[in-house]
Structure formats: structure tokens, C-alpha cells
Design a protein around this motif. Structure first.
Motif, short mmCIF file in Angstrom:
data_model
loop_
_atom_site.label_atom_id
_atom_site.label_comp_id
_atom_site.label_asym_id
_atom_site.label_seq_id
_atom_site.Cartn_x
_atom_site.Cartn_y
_atom_site.Cartn_z
N ILE A 1 0.88 -1.18 0.00
CA ILE A 1 0.00 0.00 0.00
C ILE A 1 0.91 1.22 0.00
O ILE A 1 1.15 1.82 1.04
N GLU A 2 1.43 1.55 -1.14
CA GLU A 2 2.28 2.74 -1.23
C GLU A 2 1.89 3.52 -2.48
O GLU A 2 1.56 2.93 -3.51
N GLY A 3 1.93 4.84 -2.38
CA GLY A 3 1.59 5.69 -3.51
C GLY A 3 0.56 6.73 -3.10
O GLY A 3 0.21 6.83 -1.91
N THR A 4 0.06 7.50 -4.05
CA THR A 4 -0.96 8.49 -3.71
C THR A 4 -2.29 7.79 -3.50
O THR A 4 -2.52 6.68 -4.01
N LEU A 5 -3.17 8.44 -2.76
CA LEU A 5 -4.49 7.84 -2.52
C LEU A 5 -5.23 7.65 -3.83
O LEU A 5 -5.98 6.68 -4.01
N LYS A 6 -4.98 8.57 -4.75
CA LYS A 6 -5.63 8.46 -6.06
C LYS A 6 -5.19 7.16 -6.75
O LYS A 6 -6.01 6.37 -7.22
N ASP A 7 -3.87 6.93 -6.77
CA ASP A 7 -3.37 5.72 -7.43
C ASP A 7 -3.79 4.46 -6.68
O ASP A 7 -4.07 3.43 -7.29
N LEU A 8 -3.82 4.55 -5.37
CA LEU A 8 -4.17 3.35 -4.58
C LEU A 8 -5.64 2.97 -4.79
O LEU A 8 -6.00 1.79 -4.73
N ASN A 9 -6.49 3.97 -5.01
CA ASN A 9 -7.88 3.72 -5.41
C ASN A 9 -8.59 2.74 -4.46
O ASN A 9 -9.26 1.80 -4.90
N LEU A 10 -8.41 2.96 -3.16
CA LEU A 10 -8.90 1.98 -2.17
C LEU A 10 -10.43 1.87 -2.15
O LEU A 10 -10.97 0.82 -1.82
N THR A 11 -11.09 2.96 -2.51
CA THR A 11 -12.56 2.92 -2.48
C THR A 11 -13.09 1.95 -3.54
O THR A 11 -13.94 1.12 -3.26
N ASN A 12 -12.54 2.03 -4.74
CA ASN A 12 -13.01 1.11 -5.79
C ASN A 12 -12.48 -0.30 -5.60
O ASN A 12 -13.19 -1.27 -5.86
N ARG A 13 -11.25 -0.41 -5.13
CA ARG A 13 -10.66 -1.75 -5.01
C ARG A 13 -11.18 -2.52 -3.80
O ARG A 13 -11.36 -3.74 -3.86
N PHE A 14 -11.37 -1.82 -2.67
CA PHE A 14 -11.72 -2.54 -1.43
C PHE A 14 -13.06 -2.08 -0.83
O PHE A 14 -13.58 -2.74 0.06
N GLY A 15 -13.55 -0.93 -1.26
CA GLY A 15 -14.81 -0.42 -0.69
C GLY A 15 -14.63 0.32 0.62
O GLY A 15 -15.56 0.40 1.41
N VAL A 16 -13.41 0.84 0.87
CA VAL A 16 -13.21 1.61 2.12
C VAL A 16 -12.91 3.07 1.79
O VAL A 16 -12.41 3.39 0.71
N GLN A 17 -13.26 3.94 2.73
CA GLN A 17 -12.92 5.37 2.62
C GLN A 17 -11.81 5.66 3.62
O GLN A 17 -11.91 5.22 4.78
N VAL A 18 -10.78 6.39 3.18
CA VAL A 18 -9.72 6.78 4.12
C VAL A 18 -10.13 8.10 4.75
O VAL A 18 -10.32 9.09 4.05
#
Ligand code: ATP
Length: 220
Positions: A159-176
Motif C-alpha cells: 500500500i504505497e503511492g498516492t491515494l488516487k493511485d491506490l484507489n482503495l474505495t473502488n478496489r476494497f470499498g473503504v474510505q480513508v
């Protein structure tokens, strides 16, 4: 949700509450105590029970203590048994030991002998209560019901990079909702905020989505 395996040693009020709650939350719980009546009291509320003297390292090894994700040493009043059990658990190969301390001196000893985490329930609850009384909406009092969670996730190399690149909302369904780097906290981080290994992400999502993210970060 991944089932975790817990070994709870000592079935006083604290140990019983920890053991039965973990079991209710769907995890595997083995509960042990040296007294038969305590073992019998919880036997229908955990996965397995055993009656043994937990200061006996060989008995803990025979129980497969190295296979548990977390071992909780919930012996309080008998400080000697508490310390000896913590030492025996670590020596027998326990991965992560949480020990209960009755006072600050015992906490220091338990840390010295290898406890990974020491809790002081009366002290810790006193601090929480005091904070709650002056800050009624403090973070850990948010009740999200049983389906959602707010969790702290430690970033790894995955889990490294910008939040945009990590795209956690679409990939995992979580909000940071916050990002912690050392003592620096960024609330509502922006898309171009960068995450590096060892940062802490505070995320909100369904239990499944949070679990998925945690499993992904922990996979090697
Ligand atoms: P509480 O959580 O109720 O405040 P406590 O902090 O006073 O309890 P103790 O009563 O000292 O804790 O111990 C908790 C439990 O640990 C007891 O049920 C006791 O039988 C058990 N216990 C103590 N020593 C050992 C041991 N060597 N092996 C296994 N169980 C033990």
C-alpha cells in the motif's frame, strides 16, 4: 471475515469477557483456567476449554500455543502466575501475547519479559471514562452497529503511492478518513496525499471491506 484464533488464559471477570466476546464475534477461542468451576462456567460460550496450570510451558506447547494469533494472559491478582505465564507463553512460541497488569510496576515487568502488549483494564477504562466525560463524541465511541467498522490499518509495501493511485474505495470499498505519518495526522486526506510503508490509514467501511484491505496489506 478471517477467523482469528485466540487463547485466553485465566477466566476471571476480565478473561471471561474477552473470551466470550471474541467467540460471539465469530472467532475461535480456547479458554483455559486452573480451576474446574471457571472452565465449566464458560465451556458453552467458547470453542474449547482446557484446565491446566498456565505457568507450565510444556502444557502450553502441548496445546499448540504457537498456532494462535493472539494469546491473552488475563491473570491479575496472582502477579507471579501472571509473569510466569507470560514468560512461558513467549518461550513456548506464542506469536503475540497480551498481558493484563494490575499496576504500573507489573506492566513494566511484563514488558521486560516479552509481552507484546500490556493492558491495565482498570487504569485504561478510567482514562477512557475521563475522556468520554469531557469529550462525549470521542472517536472510539462511535457505534457503527455490527456491519461497519472504523479501523487503523498499517501500510506495508503493498500500500504505497498516492491515494488516487491506490484507489482503495473502488478496489476494497473503504474510505480513508485520516492518514497518520509518525505524529503527523492528516484528516480527510486529499487524492494526491502519498502513503508510505508504516503509515497508518484510518478507514471506514463494511467489516468485509476492511478485512479485505487488512488481508491484502498483510499478504507477502
Ligand atoms: P478479574 O478479571 O475478575 O478482575 P483477577 O484480575 O483478580 O480477576 P485472578 O482472579 O487473579 O484475576 O485470575 C483470573 C483467573 O486466572 C482465575 O480464574 C484463576 O483461576 C486463573 N489463574 C490464576 N493462575 C492461573 C494459572 N497458573 N493457570 C491457569 N489459570 C490461572
Amino acid at each position: 471475515m478471517r477467523k482469528h484464533q485466540f487463547l485466553v488464559i485465566g477466566l476471571g471477570r476480565f478473561g471471561t469477557a474477552v473470551a466470550t466476546t471474541l467467540y460471539q464475534l465469530g472467532h475461535e477461542v480456547v479458554a483455559i483456567d486452573e480451576h474446574e468451576e471457571n472452565v465449566q462456567r464458560v465451556m458453552n460460550h467458547v470453542t474449547h476449554v482446557a484446565m491446566l496450570d498456565a505457568t507450565d510451558e510444556r502444557a502450553l506447547s502441548a496445546l499448540g500455543i504457537q498456532d494462535f494469533d493472539v494469546v491473552i494472559v488475563a491473570i491479575g491478582a496472582d502477579v507471579k502466575a501472571n509473569i510466569l505465564t507470560t514468560v512461558a507463553a513467549k518461550s513456548a512460541g506464542a506469536k503475540y501475547v497480551v498481558s493484563k497488569a494490575v499496576d504500573d510496576m507489573t506492566r513494566r515487568v511484563l514488558e521486560k519479559v516479552g509481552a507484546d502488549l500490556v493492558v491495565r483494564p482498570e487504569h485504561d477504562m478510567g482514562v477512557r471514562l475521563a475522556r468520554k466525560l469531557v469529550r462525549p463524541h470521542s472517536f472510539d465511541d462511535i457505534d457503527l452497529g455490527t456491519d461497519y467498522a472504523i479501523a487503523e490499518v498499517t501500510a506495508t509495501g503493498r500500500i504505497e503511492g498516492t491515494l488516487k493511485d491506490l484507489n482503495l474505495t473502488n478496489r476494497f470499498g473503504v474510505q480513508v478518513i485520516a492518514l497518520k505519518t509518525g505524529s503527523q495526522v492528516r484528516i480527510s486526506p486529499k487524492a494526491d496525499d502519498r502513503v508510505v510503508a508504516h503509515d497508518t490509514l484510518v478507514v471506514v467501511g463494511t467489516l468485509e471491506s476492511v478485512e479485505r484491505l487488512i488481508s491484502y496489506t498483510e499478504d507477502t
